[in-house]
Design an enzyme around this catalytic site. Structure first.
Site, short mmCIF file in Angstrom:
data_model
loop_
_atom_site.label_atom_id
_atom_site.label_comp_id
_atom_site.label_asym_id
_atom_site.label_seq_id
_atom_site.Cartn_x
_atom_site.Cartn_y
_atom_site.Cartn_z
N HIS A 188 0.69 -1.17 -0.10
CA HIS A 188 0.05 0.16 -0.01
C HIS A 188 0.70 1.22 -0.02
O HIS A 188 0.38 2.26 -0.37
CB HIS A 188 -1.02 0.17 1.15
CG HIS A 188 -1.92 -0.96 0.83
ND1 HIS A 188 -2.37 -2.28 1.21
CD2 HIS A 188 -3.32 -0.55 0.21
CE1 HIS A 188 -3.36 -2.58 0.82
NE2 HIS A 188 -3.96 -1.81 0.09
N GLU A 431 -12.27 -9.21 -5.79
CA GLU A 431 -10.90 -9.30 -5.38
C GLU A 431 -10.40 -10.63 -4.78
O GLU A 431 -9.21 -10.82 -4.39
CB GLU A 431 -10.37 -8.19 -4.70
CG GLU A 431 -11.12 -7.93 -3.35
CD GLU A 431 -10.55 -6.80 -2.56
OE1 GLU A 431 -9.38 -6.02 -2.66
OE2 GLU A 431 -11.37 -6.22 -1.47
N ASP A 455 -5.21 -7.68 -5.07
CA ASP A 455 -5.85 -8.79 -4.18
C ASP A 455 -5.92 -10.09 -4.89
O ASP A 455 -5.73 -11.21 -4.71
CB ASP A 455 -6.78 -8.64 -3.04
CG ASP A 455 -6.13 -7.75 -1.88
OD1 ASP A 455 -5.15 -8.22 -1.48
OD2 ASP A 455 -6.70 -6.58 -1.37
N CYS A 502 -10.08 -1.20 -10.36
CA CYS A 502 -9.30 -0.28 -9.43
C CYS A 502 -8.22 -0.75 -9.11
O CYS A 502 -7.67 0.02 -8.18
CB CYS A 502 -10.52 0.15 -8.32
SG CYS A 502 -10.56 -1.46 -7.44
C1 PEP Z 1 -7.05 -4.35 -4.90
O1 PEP Z 1 -6.88 -5.41 -4.13
O2 PEP Z 1 -6.53 -4.49 -6.14
C2 PEP Z 1 -7.37 -3.08 -4.50
C3 PEP Z 1 -7.69 -1.90 -5.21
O3 PEP Z 1 -7.52 -2.81 -3.04
P1 PEP Z 1 -6.16 -2.50 -2.20
O4 PEP Z 1 -5.16 -2.65 -3.22
O5 PEP Z 1 -6.78 -1.49 -1.33
O6 PEP Z 1 -6.44 -3.84 -1.26
MG MG Z 2 -7.88 -5.12 -2.02
#
Ligand code: PEP
Ligand code: MG
Length: 553
Positions: A188, A431, A455, A502
């Protein structure tokens, strides 16, 4: 000159002084105070000492840079003497029986948020000053007043690793590049660096010692290199490259592509929305000319605090997003705490395998009081603009139905209380492999899908996204992941709902044509990636690509 190597998170060149990051948590640990009155006195003494320091700085600045520039120290003095600030600190000491350091840090956090939420730009800028005075107080309280150099210019921040909560709190105006010794590409922290548009390297073989502080560095993140104490020739080469980059590429893109449609040569359009983690990112969303917000990772609201954000605090933030974006849709994801985004005050049990543990919607469904507070804030804010709500880490139809029941309870309560609320679209994140495989069934329960490829990749490939040692096994274009995405898009469209991506893959230029060919409706990407993607989309002929492509997956 020394040369070190790391993994490129976000391309770009940065030149500046190195500043070695010191962990915030050492600065303001919460401690029980046996004698709160003594803590109040310590705080008052520290304030006095800070005022004296500021007077000295003001005099020095007056001589060296003139009255207008010295005025900043006057402002800091006024803030230190502000009755509300003082009262808030002393209140926290008394009511929580805590140490002065903790009370100062917590008061500063509250004030910073308050300033950041203000409409007036000048007032918003004052948030940085609050941080400054609280840092000064903390340094004095902890007897390390000499440690705080006044930064005259933005720096290259060098850290062992940064937690997402630390990254999100960085003042981006003060940072030219981020370099960490640890950290992985899909963490992240890396995602945040991309969102903020800051050149960044992770997993760098650079020694992390105080001797680096203040040295000149050049980060060439596209090449994954950092130069320390570069020679003249290297400096000149990168200075020229930096100037060319600033003048040429991005400016040209900005000028010519703003306000244009995301439409291919053969007339297929796609939405380009932005991923954000904070109200501060809204500026970049507007600058990047995003069509909306495709993912607001609301968990950062929780990570920035040391106790649960109240309904009112959340409402203010979501309403600010809704009002700023107007008719443009903003998708706010309910909090995805857990895995690498741990929040101490949630008091979660320690888990062997947090990525497979009580994370995101699993917390919401087992602790509905936390979930309901967020839902109330979201539904109330949805009366002020085009908000949509997104539920993370879904694996079953049962979960979605349970969410719907809780939502109905929340709406009924708001109605009883006479509080206005809107009718936001409610979507789910795809995800987990389970969600992807049953996406035909889930599509009947949701208004839209948003595919979280970060994910999805981690769980499909059984590959911990936090583990930098596994990067060589991580094929981000793995056929299994691409097939899953295609299946999800097909199932969404069969059920008549829209589907976006996303996760980080959405911004991957090598896949833009593929996603267009699949018929993805929206790509939600870091704000700085929108214009380059728009350019690529406008140069693509999808029908031609579909006719000639040879699917390798
Ligand atoms: C993902 O898992 O692609 C996502 C957008 O959520 P995060 O990266 O915050 O887990
Ligand atoms: Mg995610």
């Amino acid at each position: 000159m020394w040369i070190y190597h790391g993994k490129n998170v976000f391309g770009g060149i940065a030149i500046g002084r190195i500043s070695v990051y010191k962990k915030m948590e050492n600065r303001a640990k919460r401690e029980q105070a046996q004698n709160p009155e003594a803590e109040v006195l310590r705080y008052r003494d520290a304030t006095q000492a800070a005022l004296e320091q500021l007077e000295g700085l003001y005099e020095k600045a007056l001589q060296e840079v003139g009255e207008a520039n010295a005025a900043i120290f006057e402002i800091h003095r006024m803030m230190l003497e502000d009755g509300d600030f003082q009262e808030a600190v002393e209140n926290i000491i008394h009511t929580l029986s805590v140490n002065a350091e903790y009370a100062v840090a917590r008061t500063a956090d509250n004030f910073v948020r308050m300033f950041q939420a203000m409409e007036d730009e000048y007032m918003r800028d004052r948030a940085a000053d609050i941080k400054d005075i609280s840092e000064r107080l903390l340094a004095i309280l902890q007897g390390r007043e000499e440690e705080r150099p006044q930064r005259k210019e933005p720096v290259i921040l060098l850290a062992d690793d940064l937690a997402p909560s630390e990254t999100i709190q960085l003042d981006t105006n003060q940072i030219r590049a981020l370099v960490t010794v640890r950290g992985s590409l899909n963490s992240h922290t890396a995602i945040l660096a991309r969102t903020m548009g800051i050149p960044a390297l992770v997993g760098t073989d650079i020694p992390l010692d105080g001797a680096m502080d203040g040295k000149t560095g050049i980060v060439d993140s596209a090449e994954g290199v950092i130069y320390i104490d570069p020679d003249q020739e290297t400096c000149a080469r990168f200075q020229k490259a930096l100037e060319e980059m600033e003048e040429g590429h991005s400016m040209e893109l900005l000028q010519t592509l703003k306000g244009k449609e995301n439409i291919t040569l053969d007339g297929q359009s796609i939405q380009l929305h932005a991923n954000i983690g904070n109200l501060k990112d809204l500026n970049m969303v507007l600058q990047g000319d995003a069509g909306g917000i495709g993912l607001f990772r609301s968990e950062f609201i929780y990570l920035e605090r040391d106790s649960f954000p109240t309904e009112e605090e959340q409402f203010q933030i979501y309403r600010a997003v809704a009002q700023t974006m107007g008719r443009k849709r903003s998708v706010i994801r309910t909090m995805d705490i857990g895995a690498d985004k741990q929040c101490g005050y949630f008091g979660m049990e320690k888990e062997e395998n947090p990525a497979l543990g009580c994370r995101a919607i699993r917390i919401c469904l087992t602790r509905p009081e936390i979930f309901k507070t967020q839902l109330r804030a979201l539904f109330r804010a949805s009366a002020y603009g085009n908000l949509a709500i997104l539920y993370p880490m879904i694996t079953s139809v049962k979960e979605v139905r349970r969410i719907r029941e809780i939502v109905e309870e929340v709406k009924a309560q708001l109605t009883d209380q006479g509080l206005p609320y809107g009718n936001p679209e409610q979507g789910i994140m795809i995800e987990t492999p389970a969600a992807a495989v049953i996406s035909d069934l889930l599509a009947r329960e949701a208004d839209f899908f948003s595919i979280g490829t970060n994910d999805l990749t981690q769980y499909m490939l059984a590959l911990d996204r936090q583990n930098p040692g596994l990067d060589e096994f991580c094929d981000i274009h793995h056929p299994a992941v691409l097939r899953m995405i295609e299946l999800v898009v097909r199932n969404a469209h069969r059920a008549g709902i829209w589907v976006g991506i996303c996760g980080e893959l959405g911004a991957d230029p090598e896949l833009t044509r593929e996603f267009l060919a699949m018929g993805v409706d929206e790509l939600s990407v870091p704000p700085g990636r929108i214009l380059p993607l728009r350019k690529a989309i406008r140069e693509t002929d999808v029908s031609e690509y579909k006719r000639t492509r040879e699917k390798s997956w």
